[in-house]
Write a protein that holds these residues in place. Structure first.
Motif, short mmCIF file in Angstrom:
data_model
loop_
_atom_site.label_atom_id
_atom_site.label_comp_id
_atom_site.label_asym_id
_atom_site.label_seq_id
_atom_site.Cartn_x
_atom_site.Cartn_y
_atom_site.Cartn_z
N ALA A 282 -115.88 28.03 -20.31
CA ALA A 282 -114.93 27.73 -21.38
C ALA A 282 -115.27 28.60 -22.58
N SER A 283 -114.27 28.83 -23.42
CA SER A 283 -114.46 29.67 -24.59
C SER A 283 -115.19 28.91 -25.69
N GLU A 284 -115.93 29.64 -26.52
CA GLU A 284 -116.60 29.01 -27.65
C GLU A 284 -115.64 28.59 -28.74
N HIS A 285 -114.39 29.04 -28.64
CA HIS A 285 -113.38 28.66 -29.63
C HIS A 285 -112.63 27.39 -29.22
N ALA A 286 -112.90 26.87 -28.03
CA ALA A 286 -112.27 25.63 -27.57
C ALA A 286 -113.18 24.46 -27.93
N HIS A 287 -112.63 23.49 -28.65
CA HIS A 287 -113.43 22.35 -29.12
C HIS A 287 -112.98 21.03 -28.52
N GLY A 288 -111.99 21.03 -27.70
CA GLY A 288 -111.54 19.80 -27.08
C GLY A 288 -112.14 19.60 -25.70
N PHE A 289 -112.50 18.35 -25.39
CA PHE A 289 -113.00 17.96 -24.07
C PHE A 289 -114.32 18.64 -23.70
N ARG A 290 -115.12 18.96 -24.72
CA ARG A 290 -116.41 19.60 -24.46
C ARG A 290 -117.50 18.79 -25.11
N SER A 291 -118.63 18.71 -24.41
CA SER A 291 -119.77 17.98 -24.93
C SER A 291 -120.33 18.72 -26.14
N GLY A 292 -120.60 17.96 -27.24
CA GLY A 292 -121.11 18.56 -28.46
C GLY A 292 -120.05 19.11 -29.38
N HIS A 293 -118.77 18.99 -29.00
CA HIS A 293 -117.66 19.46 -29.82
C HIS A 293 -116.72 18.29 -30.09
N SER A 294 -116.05 18.35 -31.21
CA SER A 294 -115.15 17.27 -31.61
C SER A 294 -114.12 17.83 -32.59
N VAL A 295 -113.32 16.93 -33.16
CA VAL A 295 -112.34 17.36 -34.17
C VAL A 295 -113.06 17.87 -35.42
N ALA A 383 -110.86 26.00 -18.89
CA ALA A 383 -111.21 27.16 -18.07
C ALA A 383 -110.03 28.10 -17.89
N LEU A 384 -108.84 27.55 -17.77
CA LEU A 384 -107.66 28.40 -17.56
C LEU A 384 -107.23 29.13 -18.83
N LEU A 385 -107.57 28.59 -20.00
CA LEU A 385 -107.19 29.22 -21.26
C LEU A 385 -108.32 30.07 -21.85
N LEU A 386 -109.32 30.38 -21.05
CA LEU A 386 -110.44 31.19 -21.54
C LEU A 386 -109.97 32.57 -22.00
N LYS A 387 -109.16 33.23 -21.21
CA LYS A 387 -108.69 34.57 -21.57
C LYS A 387 -107.81 34.52 -22.80
N MET A 388 -106.92 33.54 -22.89
CA MET A 388 -106.04 33.44 -24.05
C MET A 388 -106.83 33.18 -25.32
N ASP A 389 -107.86 32.33 -25.25
CA ASP A 389 -108.69 32.06 -26.43
C ASP A 389 -109.37 33.32 -26.93
N ARG A 390 -109.87 34.14 -26.02
CA ARG A 390 -110.55 35.37 -26.45
C ARG A 390 -109.57 36.38 -27.04
N ARG A 391 -108.40 36.46 -26.51
CA ARG A 391 -107.40 37.38 -27.08
C ARG A 391 -106.97 36.94 -28.48
N ILE A 425 -96.38 35.91 -35.41
CA ILE A 425 -95.54 36.62 -34.44
C ILE A 425 -96.38 37.15 -33.27
N LEU A 426 -97.52 37.76 -33.58
CA LEU A 426 -98.34 38.33 -32.52
C LEU A 426 -99.00 37.26 -31.67
N ALA A 427 -99.41 36.15 -32.30
CA ALA A 427 -100.03 35.07 -31.53
C ALA A 427 -99.02 34.43 -30.58
N SER A 428 -97.79 34.27 -31.03
CA SER A 428 -96.76 33.71 -30.15
C SER A 428 -96.50 34.62 -28.95
N LYS A 429 -96.58 35.92 -29.17
CA LYS A 429 -96.38 36.87 -28.06
C LYS A 429 -97.51 36.77 -27.05
N ILE A 430 -98.76 36.65 -27.52
CA ILE A 430 -99.89 36.53 -26.60
C ILE A 430 -99.81 35.24 -25.80
N VAL A 431 -99.42 34.15 -26.45
CA VAL A 431 -99.30 32.87 -25.74
C VAL A 431 -98.26 32.95 -24.63
#
Length: 517
Positions: A282-295, A383-391, A425-431
């Motif tokens: 998982a990406s380090e920028h994802a904070h949901g559903f991970r141990s040690g991470h929260s809102v 895990a599936l959004l790992l590439k999108m988070d890094r971009r 605009i650019l973030a919407s295109k990447i998503v």
């Protein structure tokens, strides 16, 4: 001698008529030899009387020299002089005495029979060396997962069998396993993916368990193979579905569809989540559903920023369909049968009850996707959004912004409002390039002058709850204290207030301490 006679007839000059009517006399020699004294003293014979007739001297025609044939040429022999042919050009000169060089006669060597070399005994032929197998290539460019082929689907021709010949068929797969592999659950359009074998190096790289077959998965989950296939089989006419479907209201209106697995399937998915899903990258920028991470960790990078950009992904969990889950497991190193079974175990299509006579069937009305309510769906989404988070993180970093994601909520914060609009605009295109859609109704850009809230946490100056929420919580605590003094407070109300106060203490301990006093 025949050549000399031919030349003599050619130079006599007589016609063929004179030759037939007169006697043929030999021509005087061209160079008569001198008479000896004895021959001169001898009486000369009287000439015979010839018929008196006029004779004309014969005309001499120009001589034509015909070259002799090759067989008539007399070649010199060593030590013997060749006589010169007679000519009619006057007296002959004595031949010049040439010094004859005696050359030694070389005796020819007797012919020798060539000696044939002895025939060596044939050496035993070495067995043909099989060519070294080519190194497997990666499944995709810039990927580390190798394209390893399942040996059961390799070359079927036996050794020594000529190409194109018929041979007795051999069963490579049992009938039950073959029917399972080509069933509707494991069906695929990519035939090359069906041949993939597990890549042990890739699995070890991510620290994932090594499962080579469905039997290994069933053994790890502590169930029988028949039970595993029962829960991981796609059925178009399900009588008893494995999920309970219900709806809950959304905060801004509408309903959220929840598909909760039943007891046996939930226990199976929880074991699978602990063995596999919790170990997925998982990406380090994802904070949901991970141990040690929260809102709190999700909102911390955005405290005190001049501008806040928030995006939301539409239909987040239904967008993670069966093909994506199977492709992720294949990329992580699992073989095709195992990846397909695990993907079927963690996905489910929305179903509609259909009554046929007295029987009610639950028919699928959509594709299989991660159900919102299954224990395995949150870890799979990260895990599936790992590439999108890094971009998205790289895009934000180039413009001086911070980026975090909590489930389907994307948050950017920075100090330049002009960059915020370009970033949207650019973030919407990447998503969209990653296979998701942005919910434009929930897109917000807020500045420091207004309330900035990230996943329910205020981030204008410090982390915490809004002033209205804290006032409401203070009033509820006061009413509960009065009820306890009067005779008792409702235990459910007391537990709810304790939970809210603990939540505030996690975000901002100072604000919680003020309310507790």
């Amino acid at each position: 001698m025949a050549l000399f006679a031919f030349l003599r007839r050619l130079f006599t000059g007589r016609s063929s008529q004179d030759a037939t009517s007169t006697d043929v006399r030999p021509a005087p020699p061209l160079n008569p030899p001198e008479a000896s004294p004895a021959a001169a003293a001898a009486p000369k014979p009287e000439p015979r009387a010839e018929v008196a007739r006029s004779q004309t001297p014969p005309r001499h025609s120009p001589a034509t020299v015909i070259p002799p044939k090759a067989s008539q040429v007399v070649r010199p022999v060593d030590g013997v002089a060749v006589p010169a042919p007679p000519t009619n050009r006057g007296p002959q000169r004595p031949p010049v005495q040439q010094q004859v060089v005696q050359r030694p006669v070389v005796q020819p060597r007797p012919a020798q029979t060539p000696i044939e070399p002895p025939i060596a005994a044939p050496k035993p032929s070495a067995p043909p060396v099989a060519p070294a197998p080519a190194a497997p290539l990666p499944v995709k460019q810039m990927h580390r997962r190798l394209r390893l082929t399942d040996p059961r689907f390799g070359e079927k021709m036996s050794e020594g069998q000529p190409t194109g010949g018929r041979r007795p068929s051999k069963r490579v797969l049992p009938a039950e396993e073959s029917a399972r592999l080509f069933s509707a659950t494991l069906r695929t359009r990519d035939h090359s993916a069906r041949l993939l074998a597990p890549d042990e190096a890739q699995l070890n790289r991510y620290g994932l368990p090594l499962w080579r077959s469905e039997a290994d998965v069933a053994h790890a989950l502590e169930v029988s193979l028949k039970t595993l296939r029962h829960f991981s089989m796609h059925s178009a006419q399900e009588r008893a579905p494995h999920y309970v479907t219900f709806a809950i209201p959304k905060r801004r209106g509408g309903e959220r569809l929840i598909m909760a697995p039943k007891r046996r399937l939930k226990a199976l998915q929880r074991r699978l989540n602990a063995l596999l899903c919790a170990k997925l990258p998982a990406s380090e920028h994802a904070h949901g559903f991970r141990s040690g991470h929260s809102v709190r960790t999700n909102a911390q990078p955005h405290v005190g920023k001049a501008v806040l950009l928030q995006l939301d992904i539409r239909e987040f969990f239904p967008s993670i369909h069966f093909g994506r889950v199977r492709g992720l497991l294949l990329a992580l190193g699992y073989g095709y049968p195992v990846a397909s079974v695990l993907a079927a175990l963690m996905t489910e299509p929305p179903r509609q009850p259909v009554a046929v006579g007295d029987t009610v069937y639950f028919a699928p009305v959509g594709s299989r996707a991660c159900p919102q309510g299954a224990p395995t769906s949150p870890q799979l989404s990260n895990a599936l959004l790992l590439k999108m988070d890094r971009r998205l993180a790289g895009l934000a970093r180039r413009r001086g912004f911070a980026y975090t994601r909590y489930a389907d909520d994307l948050t950017f914060s920075g100090d330049d409002i002009a960059h915020a609009h370009a970033l949207r605009i650019l973030a919407s295109k990447i998503v969209e390039e990653e296979g998701f859609r942005i919910n434009s109704e929930k897109t917000r850009v807020t500045r420091a002058g207004s309330r900035q809230c990230v996943t329910g946490v205020i981030v204008n100056e410090v982390l915490g709850l809004s002033r209205q929420t804290r006032r409401r919580l203070r009033a509820a605590i006061h009413q509960c204290a009065k009820a306890q003094a009067a005779g008792g407070c409702d235990p459910a109300t007391l537990a709810r207030l304790e939970g809210e106060l603990s939540y505030l203490a996690m975000l901002n301990p100072q604000q919680a301490r003020r309310l507790a006093t």
